[in-house]
Design an enzyme around this catalytic site. Structure first.
Site, PDB file in Angstrom:
ATOM      1  N   GLU A 106       0.958  -1.153  -0.198  1.00 20.37           N
ATOM      2  CA  GLU A 106      -0.104  -0.307  -0.112  1.00 20.37           C
ATOM      3  C   GLU A 106       1.040   1.298  -0.084  1.00 20.37           C
ATOM      4  OE1 GLU A 106      -4.131  -1.828   2.417  1.00 20.37           O
ATOM      5  OE2 GLU A 106      -2.158  -0.860   3.672  1.00 20.37           O
ATOM      6  N   ASP A 110     -11.441  -5.947  -2.424  1.00 19.66           N
ATOM      7  CA  ASP A 110     -12.952  -7.585  -2.440  1.00 19.66           C
ATOM      8  C   ASP A 110     -14.019  -6.087  -2.598  1.00 19.66           C
ATOM      9  OD1 ASP A 110     -12.510  -7.440   0.487  1.00 19.66           O
ATOM     10  OD2 ASP A 110     -11.369  -6.933   0.329  1.00 19.66           O
TER      11      ASP A 110
END
Length: 231
Positions: A12, A198
């Protein structure tokens, strides 16, 4: 302007770290802080570690040691709203804990005693992020509530239970409310900008592994646009 950007995992923060000029990295209490220049700002990039305790500890160090003027928390999240797809970006209007329950003492679900029920993102940062999202053509960018808990939401029953508690929830993840609570205590403006890796409860673990890099790229690119517009 001195801006802090926080991500939990290497995936990230890696792309943004590579974009920093004159970058210098140091580790404090196991947390990685990289200082550099980007878009005319002094940027402190923090790799916080996963979960609320890591996020709270590292954000406290960040605010005490580096004293940023604004904080942006980025990375991946699980989508909760029916309109969202993997790769979409959510801008926080408010952040709440979804795993705190002191309702027996008349607090709202998710409210930490002594704290507000939710932590409001800085209106100016949200407005700036909204301005940037108008330029996005290939991905959907929305704003709304993000909720945080120390669990990965892959169980449909748990997802349903959280939906019952928070009607207008857009995304869930594992750090944002801790970051927001610390910023609230220090009175430092913040916003959470997360890309979806997701959709919560729908084979989330498989999707997360497949789409984490895509989510990281989308969130990083959006963060760069925000930094370029930030005056």
């Amino acid at each position: 302007m001195r801006i802090a950007v926080i991500g939990a995992m290497e995936e990230e923060v890696r792309i943004l770290r590579d974009k920093l000029e004159q970058a210098e990295t140091e580790t404090v209490a196991g947390c990685e802080f990289t200082k550099g220049q980007l878009a005319g700002h002094e940027v402190i990039l923090l790799k916080s570690g996963i979960g609320k305790v890591n996020a709270a500890m590292s954000t406290t160090i960040l605010l005490e040691k580096y004293k940023p003027e604004k904080v942006i928390n980025t990375g991946s999240a699980g989508g909760f709203h029916h309109s969202l797809n993997v790769g979409d970006v959510v801008i926080s209007t408010e952040v709440r804990h979804h795993d705190v329950d002191v309702t027996a003492f008349n607090y709202e679900y998710g409210q930490v005693p002594g704290m507000p029920p939710g932590f409001k993102a800085d209106e100016a940062l949200v407005a700036l992020a909204e301005k940037c999202m108008q330029a996005e053509e290939n991905i959907q960018v929305v704003k709304g509530m993000i909720a945080t808990g120390d669990s990965f939401m892959s169980d449909p029953n748990r997802v349903a239970a959280i939906r019952d508690k928070f009607e207008n929830l857009y995304a869930v993840e594992m750090e944002a409310a801790a970051v927001a609570q610390v910023c609230h205590q220090y009175e430092v403006p913040f916003v959470i900008i997360r890309a979806l890796s997701d959709i919560a409860g729908k084979e989330s673990n498989v999707s997360f592994d497949q789409f984490l890099d895509q989510a990281a790229l989308h969130s990083t690119n959006f963060i760069v646009k925000v930094l370029e517009e930030l005056k």
